[in-house]
Scaffold this active site. Structure first.
Site, mmCIF file in Angstrom:
data_model
loop_
_atom_site.group_PDB
_atom_site.id
_atom_site.type_symbol
_atom_site.label_atom_id
_atom_site.label_comp_id
_atom_site.label_asym_id
_atom_site.label_seq_id
_atom_site.Cartn_x
_atom_site.Cartn_y
_atom_site.Cartn_z
ATOM 1 N N GLY B 280 0.848 -1.202 0.000
ATOM 2 C CA GLY B 280 0.000 0.000 0.000
ATOM 3 C C GLY B 280 0.877 1.243 0.000
ATOM 4 N N SER B 281 0.446 2.249 0.744
ATOM 5 C CA SER B 281 1.084 3.572 0.637
ATOM 6 C C SER B 281 2.532 3.627 1.127
ATOM 7 C CB SER B 281 0.258 4.597 1.399
ATOM 8 O OG SER B 281 -1.018 4.700 0.788
ATOM 9 N N THR B 282 2.960 2.654 1.926
ATOM 10 C CA THR B 282 4.370 2.701 2.351
ATOM 11 C C THR B 282 5.303 2.536 1.149
ATOM 12 O OG1 THR B 282 4.286 0.340 2.892
ATOM 13 C CG2 THR B 282 3.994 1.875 4.718
ATOM 14 N N PHE B 283 4.739 2.031 0.026
ATOM 15 C CA PHE B 283 5.532 1.830 -1.187
ATOM 16 C C PHE B 283 5.778 3.148 -1.918
ATOM 17 C CE2 PHE B 283 6.338 0.211 -5.522
ATOM 18 C CZ PHE B 283 7.250 -0.789 -5.237
ATOM 19 N N LYS B 284 5.063 4.199 -1.468
ATOM 20 C CA LYS B 284 5.203 5.498 -2.149
ATOM 21 C C LYS B 284 6.621 6.061 -2.000
ATOM 22 C CE LYS B 284 0.278 6.385 -2.034
ATOM 23 N NZ LYS B 284 -0.872 6.864 -1.251
#
Lengths: 115, 566
Positions: B280-284
């Site tokens: 999810g967003s931690t991959f941003k």
């Protein structure tokens, strides 16, 4: 006819002494051997005791390690929260070995100069 | 006549002496070897030297795995005499039925185990029964004094001390010792005389990078979170971002190391390194780092995300809230999916893939624990039309919690990819350091300037307006990122609407990090967002950990009430 010279008193005593000495030596050696074996048995027993003591020591050390674990210490506290790590905003630790840190401790709000 | 007798007598005596001498020559010269060997067999016994595994300690020398010496009871069926009363007592002591014990004893053979590594009190009671045909042997038993603590790191051994999991398995060749033989003398009664030699050989000891107190803190807080959110599982990893030393690593469910063989597969899984999830967003971090490093964007570059959605490959991806125009910094701070996809499109799939690989996605981290998986990210040529809309927001990729933590550690340490590890040193039984892993490889993957800029962006996530405000702590800045990802429903093979993975990854103090940490909660109930589920866990752990590590609060923050000199 040749006459045989009878052995003298000194010679007889010496021979008897030598025989007794020989017998004493034989017994001495047997005694030494026996004492040596006894000692080996004693050392063997002591080694057994040492082994058992070491075994017990390992058990006790394991028990101590288990009792002194941080988890046990925290649950051993009477309060429901257990052991509480100090609130770092209110209490701060300073290493006095670092030169840039203050040397004197103070309780500013309590008007104390010394720790 | 007398002379004749004397001659005969002398001859007999001399002949007798010759016989004796011949016999002595025969015994002492010709048959010496055979007879000497025969004698040795009678008074010499060859005994095994007990081999003990080395112990495992934490970074401060606190014991985590030890050896005990316990009695095992065996039976010699040929000498065994059945006495019903004693057999009944034996069975009750061993917690079995008498028939079960009798079933173990075969008709033939001379040896069968009845009970292995029994508690000392129990063994003493069995000894006192004096049952014919029962014997006792001392065996080493591996003992884990902290039970469940760090179970997924330490691992365990089987009943014959064969390594099965964790460090016990990975470092088995260092921990185990090969037993030798020792020759002892015994008397006619079979009693052994003093052996006078060492009867124990020890393996090497292992010093872990783990700290028992930090480990206990993360396990306690993870357990609280699991109960609060009725989650299916959870993982927390705490690492020194500069060295890659794992300070603590916990997964729930876990298991008691002393009963390792009875734990089920779910309890034994080291999810932090063996389970993949969509981040999810931690991959941003990938698009953020890529865009900054390639100088495509600046923190104040603007994105119009006012539509609240973006269509990619026929699929519309939406933001949780509608925003107006956001800066690049705000895209990360507010975790805007639309903005992130726009950044991803600017970066392009080739560079996006390049930076994912640079940050260690799809590669094993090299941690010294068994069972690590690499996760995966498809190469650009295999991307679908929707991939450029999915990958920038952490979908269509599979990572382990450790991979994500390692990527964020690169931001924390100024741009280096570190090698996570759990073993600090290997020490020989006599105290010599055999191997030290203090200086593991680290590779510069991004410039310090990019790391510094992205760190400032990550700091804004925990500030007002960010998604991770619940991770902020009094006294120090926290840099981090929230993540909320839908799980795949195995039945429908589509994203589940009920099952999520909530996570928070970050480091603290933001400007001079001492710890980097990731919290991953699988399938929380009642709340799904990383900022609500995982961020508070990060905060609670960080507060205690920084206090324990004596990390000072920053001067711009509140001044303490009490100062303690040490």
């Amino acid at each position: 006819m040749m006459r045989r010279k009878r052995p003298g008193f000194l010679s007889l005593t010496l021979k008897s002494f030598l025989v007794i000495l020989l017998i004493a030596c034989v017994f001495g050696i047997v005694k030494l051997r026996s004492d040596f074996l006894k000692l080996e048995y004693s050392i063997g027993e002591l080694e057994n005791k040492k082994t058992n003591a070491l075994r017990e020591r390992k058990l006790l050390l394991a028990e101590r390690t288990s009792i002194l674990s941080f988890a046990k210490i925290t649950t051993a506290q009477p309060s429901q929260e257990g052991f509480i790590i100090p609130d770092r905003v209110k209490v701060i630790s300073i290493d006095k070995n670092k030169k840039y840190m203050p040397y004197r401790a103070s309780l500013e709000k309590r008007n104390l100069d010394e720790p | 006549m007398n002379k004749k007798r004397a001659v005969i007598l002398n001859t007999v005596i001399i002949f007798s002496f010759f016989i004796v001498i011949f016999r002595l020559v025969d015994l002492m010269i010709f048959n010496h070897k055979i007879l000497a060997n025969s004698a040795r067999k009678q008074y010499i016994k060859v005994e095994d030297i007990q081999a003990r595994r080395g112990i495992i300690v934490d970074r401060r020398g606190r014991e985590l795995a030890l050896n005990l010496e316990l009695d095992s009871v065996y039976c010699d069926p040929q000498n065994f005499t059945r006495e019903n009363e004693k057999l009944g007592t034996l069975a009750s002591l061993m917690g079995q039925k008498p028939e079960a014990i009798l079933a173990k004893i075969p008709e033939q053979g001379r040896f069968v185990w009845l009970g292995r590594k029994m508690e000392p009190e129990k063994a003493e009671k069995i000894k006192s029964l004096k049952i014919n045909g029962l014997g006792f042997l001392t065996e080493a038993k591996r003992y884990y004094p902290k039970s469940n603590l760090a179970s997924h790191i330490i691992g365990f051994v089987g009943v014959d001390n064969q390594s099965l999991e964790g460090i016990e398995l990975k470092y088995d060749k260092y921990l185990k010792a090969n037993g030798g033989k020792v020759i002892v003398e015994r008397d006619a009664g079979g009693r052994i005389l003093s052996s006078g030699v060492i009867t124990e050989i020890k393996g090497n000891n292992i010093v872990l990078t783990i700290d028992e107190v930090l480990q206990q803190i993360i396990e306690k807080e993870l357990d609280k979170a699991m109960s609060k959110w009725k989650a299916a599982a959870g993982s927390v990893i705490m690492m020194d971002p500069f060295t890659g030393e794992i300070l603590a690593l916990a997964n729930l469910p876990d298991y008691d190391l002393n009963k390792g063989s009875s734990a089920n597969a779910s309890e034994r899984r080291n999810r932090a390194i063996t389970d993949c999830y969509e981040p999810g967003s931690t991959f941003k971090i990938v698009i953020g780092i890529g865009a900054l490093e390639e100088k495509i964007l600046k923190p104040n570059s603007l994105f119009d995300v006012s539509r609240g959605g973006i269509e990619v490959g026929g699929k519309t991806i939406r933001d949780v809230h509608k925003y107006g125009v956001l800066t690049f910094k705000e895209v990360i701070q507010k975790s805007s999916n639309v903005g992130s996809i726009m950044v991803g499109m600017k970066l392009g799939k080739e560079r996006l893939y390049k930076y994912a690989k640079l940050l260690g996605i799809g590669e094993k981290t090299g941690i010294d624990l068994p069972g690590e998986v690499s996760g995966w990210i498809r190469p650009p040529e295999k991307w679908s039309a929707t991939s450029i809309g999915a990958i920038p927001i952490g979908q269509e990729v599979a990572v382990t919690p450790l991979q994500i933590l390692r990527a964020y550690s690169a931001v924390a340490n100024g741009g280096y990819l570190v090698t996570p590890h759990v073993v600090k040193e290997i020490i020989s039984p006599d105290g010599r350091t055999i191997a030290s892993f203090n200086d593991r490889d680290k590779i510069r993957i991004i410039s310090s300037r990019t790391a510094e800029t992205f760190r400032e962006i990550l700091k804004s996530v925990t500030e007002e307006g960010g998604t991770g405000t619940l991770a902020s702590i009094d006294g120090n800045d926290v840099a981090g990122k929230t993540g909320t990802a839908q799980m795949i429903n195995p039945a429908t093979k589509r994203y589940s609407k009920e099952k999520y993975v909530s996570s928070f990854v970050g480091f603290v103090p933001a400007d001079n990090p001492r710890i980097a940490m990731i919290v991953v909660i699988y399938e929380p109930r009642g709340q799904i967002y990383g900022g609500a589920v995982a961020a508070p866990v990060f905060r609670d752990i960080a507060n205690q950990a920084l206090s324990y590590l004596k990390v000072p609060i920053e001067e711009k923050q509140n001044k303490p009430d009490i100062v303690v000199m040490r």
